[in-house]
Design a protein around this motif. Sequence first.
Motif, short mmCIF file in Angstrom:
data_model
loop_
_atom_site.label_atom_id
_atom_site.label_comp_id
_atom_site.label_asym_id
_atom_site.label_seq_id
_atom_site.Cartn_x
_atom_site.Cartn_y
_atom_site.Cartn_z
N LEU A 284 13.52 49.42 56.87
CA LEU A 284 12.44 48.96 57.77
C LEU A 284 11.66 50.12 58.39
O LEU A 284 10.56 49.92 58.87
N ARG A 285 12.28 51.30 58.36
CA ARG A 285 11.57 52.46 58.89
C ARG A 285 10.37 52.78 57.99
O ARG A 285 9.27 53.00 58.47
N ARG A 286 10.61 52.70 56.71
CA ARG A 286 9.54 52.99 55.76
C ARG A 286 8.85 51.74 55.22
O ARG A 286 7.81 51.83 54.57
N GLY A 287 9.43 50.57 55.45
CA GLY A 287 8.86 49.33 54.91
C GLY A 287 8.92 49.30 53.40
O GLY A 287 8.03 48.79 52.74
N LYS A 288 9.99 49.90 52.87
CA LYS A 288 10.12 50.03 51.40
C LYS A 288 11.52 49.65 50.94
O LYS A 288 12.49 49.84 51.67
N GLU A 289 11.58 49.20 49.69
CA GLU A 289 12.88 49.03 49.05
C GLU A 289 13.30 50.41 48.58
O GLU A 289 12.49 51.12 47.97
N VAL A 290 14.53 50.81 48.86
CA VAL A 290 15.00 52.10 48.34
C VAL A 290 16.36 51.92 47.67
O VAL A 290 17.05 50.93 47.95
N ASN A 291 16.70 52.85 46.81
CA ASN A 291 17.99 52.76 46.12
C ASN A 291 19.13 52.68 47.12
O ASN A 291 19.13 53.39 48.12
N LYS A 292 20.11 51.83 46.81
CA LYS A 292 21.24 51.67 47.73
C LYS A 292 22.06 52.96 47.76
O LYS A 292 22.39 53.49 46.71
N PRO A 293 22.39 53.46 48.97
CA PRO A 293 23.18 54.70 49.02
C PRO A 293 24.66 54.45 48.73
O PRO A 293 25.41 55.37 48.44
N GLU A 294 25.12 53.22 48.86
CA GLU A 294 26.51 52.89 48.50
C GLU A 294 26.57 51.44 48.04
O GLU A 294 25.57 50.75 48.01
N SER A 295 27.79 50.98 47.72
CA SER A 295 27.86 49.74 46.94
C SER A 295 27.95 48.44 47.74
O SER A 295 28.20 47.39 47.17
N SER A 296 27.77 48.47 49.09
CA SER A 296 27.82 47.20 49.85
C SER A 296 26.89 46.19 49.19
O SER A 296 25.78 46.55 48.79
N PRO A 297 27.32 44.91 49.08
CA PRO A 297 26.46 43.93 48.41
C PRO A 297 25.06 43.85 49.03
O PRO A 297 24.06 43.82 48.32
N LEU A 298 24.99 43.82 50.37
CA LEU A 298 23.69 43.76 51.05
C LEU A 298 23.57 45.01 51.92
O LEU A 298 24.44 45.27 52.76
N TYR A 299 22.51 45.78 51.67
CA TYR A 299 22.36 47.02 52.45
C TYR A 299 21.03 46.98 53.20
O TYR A 299 19.96 47.00 52.62
N ILE A 300 21.11 46.88 54.55
CA ILE A 300 19.92 46.94 55.41
C ILE A 300 20.10 48.15 56.31
O ILE A 300 21.05 48.20 57.11
N TRP A 301 19.25 49.15 56.13
CA TRP A 301 19.39 50.37 56.92
C TRP A 301 19.27 50.06 58.40
O TRP A 301 18.36 49.35 58.82
N ASN A 302 20.20 50.60 59.18
CA ASN A 302 20.04 50.54 60.63
C ASN A 302 18.80 51.37 60.95
O ASN A 302 18.73 52.54 60.59
N PRO A 303 17.80 50.79 61.59
CA PRO A 303 16.54 51.51 61.76
C PRO A 303 16.68 52.79 62.59
O PRO A 303 15.86 53.70 62.47
N PHE A 304 17.71 52.84 63.43
CA PHE A 304 17.84 54.00 64.33
C PHE A 304 19.01 54.92 64.01
O PHE A 304 19.12 55.99 64.56
N GLU A 305 19.91 54.48 63.16
CA GLU A 305 21.02 55.36 62.78
C GLU A 305 21.03 55.34 61.26
O GLU A 305 21.62 54.45 60.65
N GLN A 306 20.34 56.31 60.68
CA GLN A 306 19.96 56.22 59.27
C GLN A 306 21.09 56.07 58.26
O GLN A 306 20.87 55.62 57.16
N ASP A 307 22.31 56.42 58.63
CA ASP A 307 23.35 56.29 57.61
C ASP A 307 24.18 55.03 57.76
O ASP A 307 25.21 54.88 57.11
N LEU A 308 23.74 54.13 58.61
CA LEU A 308 24.54 52.92 58.82
C LEU A 308 23.85 51.68 58.25
O LEU A 308 22.63 51.57 58.26
#
Length: 554
Positions: A441-465
């Motif tokens: 949501l920070r970039r408003g873009k789909e990006v490659n998943k950094p790990e294998s969780s089925p659903l990955y939604i970036w925490n907008p304020f803590e980028q690795d969560l």
Amino acid sequence: AGGRALRLLPGRLRAHGARLGSVGTAEAAEDTEVNTRKKTFTEVQTERLEQAERTVLIKCPSRLNEKKLLQYLSSHGKINSHFFFENRGIHALVEFSEKSSVASLQDIVGIPKAAEHHVVPFKSRLFTFTLKNPVTKAAQETPVHLSPQSHIPVNELIQKLYRADSISSQMYILLNEYQLTEENTKLRFLACSLVQDFARAYFPDSTVKPFGSSVNTFGKLGCDVDMFLDFHDTQEHATQMKKGPFEMEYQMKRLPSERLATQKILSVIGDCLDNFGPGCMSIQKILNARCPLVKFAHQPTGFQCDLSVSNSIAIKSSELLYIYGNLDSRVRALVFSLRCWARVHGLTNSVPGTWITNFSLTMMVMFFLQKRSPPIIPTLDQLKELADEKDKHIIGGNDCSFVSDLSKINPTKNTETLDELLCDFFEYFGNFDFRKNSLNLRRGKEVNKPESSPLYIWNPFEQDLNISKNVNQPQLEKFVAMARESAWILQKEDRTQRMINKEPWGLAALLTPFGKSNPNKMRRTKGLGSETIRSLLDSLKLSNASNLQKAVGK
Ligand code: GTP
Ligand code: MG
């Protein structure tokens, strides 16, 4: 009645005051100001918390003379607003214009006689009002108007949806029925303020503030009150002190970690509420959770409450959603409809588990709205570019800056109807490549998943969560299947015929459990021919036929 009509108005026409404005006549003038400039999140919070400190809650007899009660209370000062509601008996919330009126009232209020129980002499702002001579007096008293504090059940809502003329108006009806009312919001802030009275017994500078759906514009009647204990104001003082040539600091108890301090504070306040808090029931201390909290039921207001210690990131998330919810009326209408849809189909649940949370679902809607062309809401990076000096916030090394002044954000040029948006939401996520992509949501873009969780939604304020780390594969698949089914219903239904037949159509069809009384599904499950599959493939542009069969339950 004026407020109700206003809430139904779409888009930018609607006055923000209809929701965050006020019930009392004394404040009506302020609404004019609200109409011209929307308040920032912090302004709303500050104003509401201050109002709550001048507010009392009074348990009343079921029949009473409203005028006489108000006259009696007015001897302690001017009353700004009041309303009555039902919660194990009738209660009145009364907001004075001065805080001193509360103290004046407290001075004359008696202490209950200890007949069977011994009372804890903590003087709160919760009172019981009784008639001295109930039998003779009751005849003169009349029932009072009660302000509803819960929404209508889904089946009643569905009945109302029949009368609409478009899916868009169905969605506004749902929003209007489910959103927090002015009165319910006042009650939520009062609950926080009453807990704050306990917290201040230990920490006089602390405040207890609501966060989450009570304040992010996406709360529905009946949702829990998430509150946190804030010591922020004290820290600001400390920074100012350091400016001179000398330095003074408090001697304070030191603990090995912030987490331990949080646990100790919550443990003591939890005990305090448990032992001395009038109407605080079923206290549960959940101190080993990632975010330690105390859960309790606050009987006088009727809320389920979660108390934690200041979590700046969660507050920023609430503020971000508040901004998105205020930018365009379609945002809230879409989120409320989808939250309701998800609940009906068991995609979300009131208890935590491996399912999608309301918070994650809301973020998915925000992402979808960022991806429209033209976008309906800006990305977080765009909001950051609009931030000024006072909006700068670095929390734990993460840059959480974004604009707080809503007037700095240009309104969207997107004119899509909610009918289109709802259907496209289902189609978009029905076909989203969750195996490969994540939502940023920070970039408003789909990006490659950094790990294998089925659903990955970036925490907008803590980028690795990942905010949806809890979601497992079966739950995600269920979501995708329901989204496809819903897209199919919206695209294929013969609305006019269904209106004539008095069958659920549009949003009402989506809120009827699939396969139970939904004729769409009934018809199809009798025999899913290759013809139907082909038309489904066409309509959904799916590449994978076996996936589709799974989605429609074959
Ligand atoms: P409802 O209570 O379901 O109406 O929605 P809510 O938004 O209040 O959700 P909830 O009570 O579960 O959580 C309260 C707030 O905590 C949310 O609004 C978020 O700000 C924050 N929160 C909840 N879950 C997460 C999470 O998984 N990650 C992060 N970063 N924040 C979360
Ligand atoms: Mg909540």
